[in-house]
Design a protein around this motif. Structure first.
Motif, mmCIF file in Angstrom:
data_model
loop_
_atom_site.group_PDB
_atom_site.id
_atom_site.type_symbol
_atom_site.label_atom_id
_atom_site.label_comp_id
_atom_site.label_asym_id
_atom_site.label_seq_id
_atom_site.Cartn_x
_atom_site.Cartn_y
_atom_site.Cartn_z
ATOM 1 N N VAL A 276 0.853 -1.188 0.000
ATOM 2 C CA VAL A 276 0.000 0.000 0.000
ATOM 3 C C VAL A 276 0.889 1.238 0.000
ATOM 4 N N SER A 277 0.560 2.207 -0.825
ATOM 5 C CA SER A 277 1.272 3.491 -0.837
ATOM 6 C C SER A 277 0.477 4.520 -0.038
ATOM 7 N N TYR A 278 1.187 5.521 0.451
ATOM 8 C CA TYR A 278 0.540 6.615 1.174
ATOM 9 C C TYR A 278 0.946 7.934 0.542
ATOM 10 N N PRO A 279 0.008 8.862 0.386
ATOM 11 C CA PRO A 279 -1.290 8.987 1.059
ATOM 12 C C PRO A 279 -2.434 8.122 0.500
ATOM 13 N N ALA A 280 -2.264 7.422 -0.630
ATOM 14 C CA ALA A 280 -3.395 6.674 -1.194
ATOM 15 C C ALA A 280 -4.011 5.729 -0.170
ATOM 16 N N GLY A 281 -3.180 5.211 0.747
ATOM 17 C CA GLY A 281 -3.632 4.162 1.653
ATOM 18 C C GLY A 281 -4.532 4.613 2.792
ATOM 19 N N TYR A 282 -4.637 5.890 3.043
ATOM 20 C CA TYR A 282 -5.536 6.344 4.108
ATOM 21 C C TYR A 282 -6.981 6.181 3.649
ATOM 22 N N ALA A 283 -7.853 5.836 4.579
ATOM 23 C CA ALA A 283 -9.260 5.629 4.224
ATOM 24 C C ALA A 283 -9.882 6.907 3.658
ATOM 25 N N SER A 284 -9.348 8.051 4.042
ATOM 26 C CA SER A 284 -9.909 9.319 3.589
ATOM 27 C C SER A 284 -9.384 9.740 2.212
ATOM 28 N N VAL A 285 -8.564 8.903 1.588
ATOM 29 C CA VAL A 285 -7.993 9.220 0.276
ATOM 30 C C VAL A 285 -8.335 8.098 -0.707
ATOM 31 N N VAL A 286 -8.770 8.463 -1.907
ATOM 32 C CA VAL A 286 -9.070 7.480 -2.958
ATOM 33 C C VAL A 286 -7.757 6.984 -3.568
ATOM 34 N N SER A 287 -7.587 5.657 -3.636
ATOM 35 C CA SER A 287 -6.380 5.059 -4.226
ATOM 36 C C SER A 287 -6.666 4.648 -5.668
ATOM 37 N N VAL A 288 -5.814 5.122 -6.611
ATOM 38 C CA VAL A 288 -6.086 4.945 -8.040
ATOM 39 C C VAL A 288 -5.071 4.003 -8.688
ATOM 40 N N ALA A 289 -5.565 2.936 -9.314
ATOM 41 C CA ALA A 289 -4.736 2.005 -10.082
ATOM 42 C C ALA A 289 -4.717 2.413 -11.545
ATOM 43 N N ALA A 290 -3.794 1.816 -12.314
ATOM 44 C CA ALA A 290 -3.632 2.173 -13.728
ATOM 45 C C ALA A 290 -3.990 1.009 -14.641
ATOM 46 N N VAL A 291 -4.703 1.335 -15.740
ATOM 47 C CA VAL A 291 -4.996 0.350 -16.777
ATOM 48 C C VAL A 291 -4.418 0.828 -18.107
ATOM 49 N N ASP A 292 -4.265 -0.138 -19.057
ATOM 50 C CA ASP A 292 -3.789 0.225 -20.388
ATOM 51 C C ASP A 292 -4.958 0.367 -21.359
ATOM 52 N N VAL A 293 -4.641 0.577 -22.619
ATOM 53 C CA VAL A 293 -5.674 0.873 -23.626
ATOM 54 C C VAL A 293 -6.620 -0.304 -23.824
ATOM 55 N N ASN A 294 -6.190 -1.508 -23.426
ATOM 56 C CA ASN A 294 -7.065 -2.685 -23.523
ATOM 57 C C ASN A 294 -7.779 -2.987 -22.211
ATOM 58 N N ASN A 295 -7.730 -2.041 -21.265
ATOM 59 C CA ASN A 295 -8.347 -2.211 -19.948
ATOM 60 C C ASN A 295 -7.716 -3.328 -19.136
ATOM 61 N N ALA A 296 -6.478 -3.679 -19.451
ATOM 62 C CA ALA A 296 -5.733 -4.620 -18.612
ATOM 63 C C ALA A 296 -5.002 -3.827 -17.535
ATOM 64 N N LYS A 297 -4.800 -4.440 -16.377
ATOM 65 C CA LYS A 297 -4.037 -3.785 -15.322
ATOM 66 C C LYS A 297 -2.620 -3.491 -15.826
ATOM 67 N N ALA A 298 -2.146 -2.284 -15.609
ATOM 68 C CA ALA A 298 -0.756 -1.972 -15.949
ATOM 69 C C ALA A 298 0.162 -2.846 -15.097
ATOM 70 N N SER A 299 1.218 -3.374 -15.711
ATOM 71 C CA SER A 299 2.091 -4.308 -14.986
ATOM 72 C C SER A 299 2.670 -3.673 -13.722
ATOM 73 N N PHE A 300 2.895 -2.376 -13.741
ATOM 74 C CA PHE A 300 3.520 -1.699 -12.608
ATOM 75 C C PHE A 300 2.530 -1.310 -11.511
ATOM 76 N N SER A 301 1.241 -1.393 -11.791
ATOM 77 C CA SER A 301 0.235 -0.845 -10.875
ATOM 78 C C SER A 301 0.106 -1.718 -9.625
ATOM 79 N N GLN A 302 0.274 -1.128 -8.457
ATOM 80 C CA GLN A 302 0.207 -1.895 -7.208
ATOM 81 C C GLN A 302 -1.215 -2.363 -6.936
ATOM 82 N N PHE A 303 -1.333 -3.574 -6.373
ATOM 83 C CA PHE A 303 -2.652 -4.188 -6.179
ATOM 84 C C PHE A 303 -2.802 -4.566 -4.716
ATOM 85 N N ASN A 304 -3.896 -4.136 -4.116
ATOM 86 C CA ASN A 304 -4.165 -4.430 -2.704
ATOM 87 C C ASN A 304 -5.618 -4.046 -2.405
#
Ligand SMILES: [Ca+2]
Ligand SMILES: [Ca+2]
Length: 528
Positions: A276-304
């Motif tokens: 988990v990264s912070y500040p994304a990890g605080y409940a009061s902050v929205v955590s945003v992941a990354a997708v590619d043009v095919n709507n696949a998860k970006a390989s680098f995008s952290q998942f939790n």
């Protein structure tokens, strides 16, 4: 030691006097010293300050809104300070980093106005009145600054800021300007790209916390920056940054902002793991992941389990400070095509009639003085480009032999003509234009392709502002208004589900969708 202390003290003084003078970026404490945040209890502030002074510590940044201060002090004084009854807590002043990848996927932008793929992917163009209402919203961007004066970005009528670290209206790094372009690059025919809110109506507030390269900033700097956003009347705070350890001062600040009806949005992180990264990890902050043009998860995008929503974050074309990008350009008989420079191509622009050179596996005298159009396959790129050059060709365009675009390299071979790659579909279109006047080039540009959860984050921040603008007391569409918390729920519930059914650790609730959120709020009310 004295240098970093004096700079920090100058910064505090400037902040108090609102002079806006620039300080340097955050710096490491001197050898033997450590940087911490000291929180005090109600009524114990004088005692806490005395304890800091006794320990030979210096206050590096005041954080009055969270009853704390960032301090640099000798490491051996730490234990005594922690035990002091006037001190509520002592914690590390953790570092926060910009979250684009170190090497952006530099590729092209031709001379017409291009629509980055993410704009359509988040339904930015489907809103009933476009972004006409966004003058009632303000997005605060905490980043490396803003290239004021860029041809494709709003000017001082819509943008203001704070010199948190270095002047906010400059950006030597490019990260903050790229983020800003995704949110607000202008819809101006013939110029650059478009952002999610392209009408030039949205208000931006820029707080600069990062320097010009290799940047990081203390969490105390981030707390101060978020407070500047709050004081500037921001509705949404966009943070394409983060670090791996949490920080209770930060958490307290973002909890305050949520209570104050401000929506804070941050990047999930680029390490490709489940941390988990912070500040994304605080409940009061929205955590945003990354997708590619095919709507696949970006390989680098952290998942939790904290990942909440997704945005476009691979191959994102946006604004960078003038001349900082490197792009290809291609215009065949008036048809502008997205062209990617081959790595190793010289930075040149050349013109000639378009010539079909097949697969380019042999020298062909017919190409002399012309732009070679060559199919990918059979022989390597450098052979094709070299054969074009040896034929007297003035530039080489290699089109894909499979759907989509690609980028390639010429390796160590030095060539003297510009060379670019294009998609298979564009290659087919160009084959119908052989003989027409064509210009091909590779050169410095004011736009670039970046990858990162840093690029996904501003898509979500921009959509949040766009949707919210329809449901404010000033513009209560269908009689509906939204609080920050309600809007957050509506964005989540209207996201396009990706991956396994329902919320998951890769995509959260899914890809953010502006029109679906709007429709949901109109029909169900905000937050439902
Ligand atoms: Ca534009
Ligand atoms: Ca899912």
């Amino acid at each position: 030691m004295s240098l970093s202390f004096s700079r920090s003290i100058v910064a505090v003084a400037c902040a108090t006097l609102a002079l806006g003078a620039a300080q340097a970026a955050d710096t490491e404490p001197a050898t033997g010293f450590t940087r911490v945040i000291v929180g005090f209890k109600a009524g114990t502030e004088p005692g806490a300050r005395a304890a800091v002074a006794l320990s030979r510590g210096r206050v590096a940044r005041e954080l009055p809104s969270v009853a704390a201060m960032a301090v640099e002090l000798p490491e051996q004084a730490l234990a005594a300070l922690r035990r002091n009854p006037n001190v509520a807590y002592v914690e590390e002043d953790t570092k926060r980093y910009p979250l684009s990848l170190a090497a952006p996927s530099s590729a092209p932008y031709a001379s017409g106005q291009l629509e980055p793929w993410g704009i359509r992917a988040v339904q930015a163009h489907q809103m009933p009145s476009g972004d006409a209402l966004t003058g009632n919203r303000r997005v605060c961007i905490i980043d490396s600054g803003y290239a004021m004066g860029h041809e494709d970005l709003p000017g001082t009528n819509r943008v203001s800021g704070y010199n948190g670290n270095l002047p906010w209206a400059q950006d030597g790094d490019g990260h903050g300007t790229h983020v800003a372009g995704t949110i607000a690059a202008l819809n101006n025919a013939g110029t650059g790209v478009v952002g999610v809110n392209a009408g030039g109506n949205l208000n931006l507030y820029i707080v600069r916390v990062f320097g010009d390269s290799g940047a990081w900033a203390y969490s105390s700097t981030l707390v101060d920056a978020a407070t500047r956003c709050e004081n500037a009347g921001a509705n949404v705070i966009s943070m394409s940054l983060g670090g791996s350890r949490s920080n209770r001062t930060e958490q307290r600040k973002f909890d305050q902002l949520a209570a104050a009806n401000i929506l804070s949005i941050a990047a999930a992180g680029n390490d490709g793991n489940n941390r988990v990264s912070y500040p994304a990890g605080y409940a009061s902050v929205v955590s945003v992941a990354a997708v590619d043009v095919n709507n696949a998860k970006a390989s680098f995008s952290q998942f939790n389990s904290d990942v909440e929503i997704s945005g476009p974050g691979v191959g994102v074309l946006s604004t960078v400070p003038n001349g900082q990008g490197l792009l290809g350009s291609l215009n065949a008989g008036g048809l502008v095509v997205e062209a990617f420079p081959f790595e190793g191509s010289p930075q040149l622009t050349r013109s000639g009639a378009l010539f079909d050179m097949g697969i380019g596996d042999a020298v062909n005298a017919g190409a002399s003085g012309k732009v070679c159009l060559i199919a990918r396959g059979t022989v390597d790129f450098v052979t094709k480009v070299s054969n074009c050059q040896a034929s007297g060709g003035v530039g080489a365009v290699i089109y894909n032999n499979a759907p989509g675009a690609f980028s390639g390299t010429l390796g160590t071979t030095v060539t003297s003509i510009p060379s670019v790659s294009i998609s298979q579909a564009d290659g087919t279109a160009l084959l119908a234009r052989t003989g027409q006047a064509t210009t091909v080039g590779v050169g410095a540009a004011n736009y670039a392709y970046f990858d990162g959860t840093s690029m996904a984050t501003p898509h979500v921040s921009a959509v949040a502002a766009l949707v919210w603008s329809y449901f404010t007391p000033a513009a209560p569409t269908a009689g509906r208004t939204c609080t920050a918390a309600q809007l957050r729920n509506s964005l989540n519930r209207s996201a396009r589900d990706l991956g396994t059914a329902g919320r998951d650790t890769s995509f959260g609730f899914g890809l953010v969708q502006a029109r679906a959120a709007y429709d949901r709020i109109v029909s169900l009310g905000c937050g439902n």
